[in-house]
Design a protein around this motif. Structure first.
Motif, short mmCIF file in Angstrom:
data_model
loop_
_atom_site.label_atom_id
_atom_site.label_comp_id
_atom_site.label_asym_id
_atom_site.label_seq_id
_atom_site.Cartn_x
_atom_site.Cartn_y
_atom_site.Cartn_z
N ALA A 46 0.83 -1.21 0.00
CA ALA A 46 0.00 0.00 0.00
C ALA A 46 0.86 1.26 0.00
CB ALA A 46 -0.93 -0.01 1.21
N MET A 47 1.89 1.26 0.83
CA MET A 47 2.76 2.43 0.91
C MET A 47 3.64 2.58 -0.33
SD MET A 47 2.03 4.23 3.52
CE MET A 47 0.37 3.80 2.98
N ALA A 48 4.07 1.45 -0.89
CA ALA A 48 4.92 1.51 -2.08
C ALA A 48 4.23 2.23 -3.22
CB ALA A 48 5.31 0.10 -2.51
N VAL A 146 16.46 -7.01 1.36
CA VAL A 146 17.08 -5.83 0.75
C VAL A 146 17.65 -6.17 -0.62
CG1 VAL A 146 18.86 -4.06 1.00
CG2 VAL A 146 17.53 -4.78 2.99
N TYR A 147 18.18 -7.36 -0.79
CA TYR A 147 18.70 -7.75 -2.12
C TYR A 147 17.58 -7.74 -3.15
CZ TYR A 147 20.48 -10.45 -5.99
OH TYR A 147 20.82 -10.86 -7.26
N VAL A 148 16.41 -8.26 -2.78
CA VAL A 148 15.27 -8.25 -3.70
C VAL A 148 14.88 -6.81 -4.04
CG1 VAL A 148 12.79 -8.75 -3.93
CG2 VAL A 148 14.35 -10.49 -3.02
N ILE A 149 14.87 -5.94 -3.05
CA ILE A 149 14.52 -4.54 -3.29
C ILE A 149 15.48 -3.90 -4.28
CG2 ILE A 149 14.43 -2.23 -2.22
CD1 ILE A 149 13.36 -3.59 0.31
N LYS A 161 7.55 -1.91 -12.64
CA LYS A 161 6.13 -1.63 -12.45
C LYS A 161 5.50 -2.54 -11.40
CE LYS A 161 5.40 0.14 -17.14
NZ LYS A 161 4.70 -0.07 -18.43
N LEU A 162 6.08 -3.70 -11.22
CA LEU A 162 5.56 -4.66 -10.24
C LEU A 162 6.38 -4.68 -8.96
CD1 LEU A 162 4.86 -7.68 -12.63
CD2 LEU A 162 3.19 -6.07 -11.70
N ALA A 163 7.34 -3.76 -8.85
CA ALA A 163 8.28 -3.79 -7.74
C ALA A 163 7.58 -3.76 -6.38
CB ALA A 163 9.26 -2.62 -7.84
N GLY A 164 6.57 -2.93 -6.24
CA GLY A 164 5.88 -2.82 -4.95
C GLY A 164 5.26 -4.14 -4.51
N ILE A 165 4.66 -4.86 -5.47
CA ILE A 165 4.04 -6.14 -5.15
C ILE A 165 5.10 -7.18 -4.80
CG2 ILE A 165 2.68 -8.05 -6.09
CD1 ILE A 165 1.18 -5.97 -7.78
N VAL A 166 6.17 -7.23 -5.61
CA VAL A 166 7.24 -8.20 -5.36
C VAL A 166 7.87 -7.96 -3.98
CG1 VAL A 166 9.50 -9.02 -6.12
CG2 VAL A 166 7.73 -8.50 -7.81
N LEU A 169 5.44 -8.94 -1.12
CA LEU A 169 5.36 -10.39 -0.98
C LEU A 169 6.64 -10.96 -0.37
CD1 LEU A 169 3.57 -11.43 -4.31
CD2 LEU A 169 2.60 -11.36 -2.00
N THR A 170 7.77 -10.33 -0.68
CA THR A 170 9.03 -10.78 -0.08
C THR A 170 9.03 -10.51 1.42
OG1 THR A 170 10.21 -10.31 -2.14
CG2 THR A 170 11.55 -10.59 -0.16
N LEU A 171 8.49 -9.36 1.83
CA LEU A 171 8.39 -9.07 3.26
C LEU A 171 7.46 -10.08 3.94
CD1 LEU A 171 9.24 -7.21 5.55
CD2 LEU A 171 7.26 -5.76 5.05
#
Length: 242
Positions: A46-48, A146-149, A161-166, A169-171
């Protein structure tokens, strides 16, 4: 308004929301595995998509530290982000636990992080190696996060474009793994906020006495993630998967 101030306000708000929602759910449910993990992930998503274009939505000092070492931001911005995150996190925890107190809501837990083998309910240490286990677990979980981010927000990546969702989900993933170990921190601002709130509302200093683990390990994990990212992605042509 100064751009850095605007970004810091966004970071403060984002961390407030993350801690307010996620630590609130953790406290009410006693750290229920699925509910807590999903709330952390959904709050971040949501925040992303709300403040991501303003500040990048780090809302985590370990992420900002990783970005600093990956040369995504300068020292001044990193320090300002961290201050904003700690303030936002503390306010989030203060408000949610204050509301519970005012409403006489019975909390099933305190949403704090403890070393492996420590039982907060009985104040008993069940595992003498728990401090090292907590340090290693938090370091590894933060490294993955952090590596995924850093990877999915890379300008060359086809996942922006999908970074926030990825990332959200990683969190969720690292919480599913870590909740039964340490309560999962991977975020010094979240851990310090809950520890301070526990001291204020529960009159317990135990979480504060252990919070150094959940500040040190995530920062080390974020630093290692930046090193791994730099090693694997340096001068590499990344596939465009859009």
């Amino acid at each position: 308004m100064n751009q850095l101030i605007r970004r810091c306000i966004a970071e403060c708000i984002g961390t407030f929301v993350l801690v307010f929602c996620s630590c609130g759910v953790a406290a009410v449910t006693g750290g229920n595995l699925v509910a807590t993990a999903l709330t952390f992930g959904l709050s971040l998503i949501a925040m992303a998509y709300s403040i991501g274009k303003i500040s990048g939505c780090h809302i985590n000092p370990a992420v900002s530290f990783g970005c600093l070492l990956a040369k995504r931001m300068n020292v001044k911005d990193c320090i300002c982000y961290m201050i904003a995150q700690f303030v936002g996190g503390f306010l989030g925890a203060l408000v949610i636990f204050g509301l519970f107190k005012m409403s006489n809501v019975t909390l099933a837990g305190d949403a704090c992080n403890y070393f492996v083998g420590y039982n907060a309910e009985t104040n008993a240490t069940l595992n003498q190696g728990g401090v090292w286990a907590a340090l290693i677990a938090e370091l590894l979980l933060t490294l993955v996060f952090v590596y995924v981010i850093l990877s999915v927000t890379d300008e060359r990546s086809g996942f922006k474009k999908l970074a926030g969702i990825v990332i959200g989900l990683t969190l969720t993933l690292v919480h599913l793994i870590g909740i039964q170990l340490t309560g999962t921190s991977v975020n010094p601002a979240r851990s310090l906020a809950a520890a301070l709130s526990s001291a204020i509302y529960n009159h317990s200093l135990t979480a504060l006495s252990q919070v150094w683990i959940f500040i040190l390990a995530p920062l080390l994990g974020g630093g290692l993630a930046a090193g791994l990212y730099g090693m694997l992605h340096k001068d590499e042509e990344l596939l465009d998967l859009e």
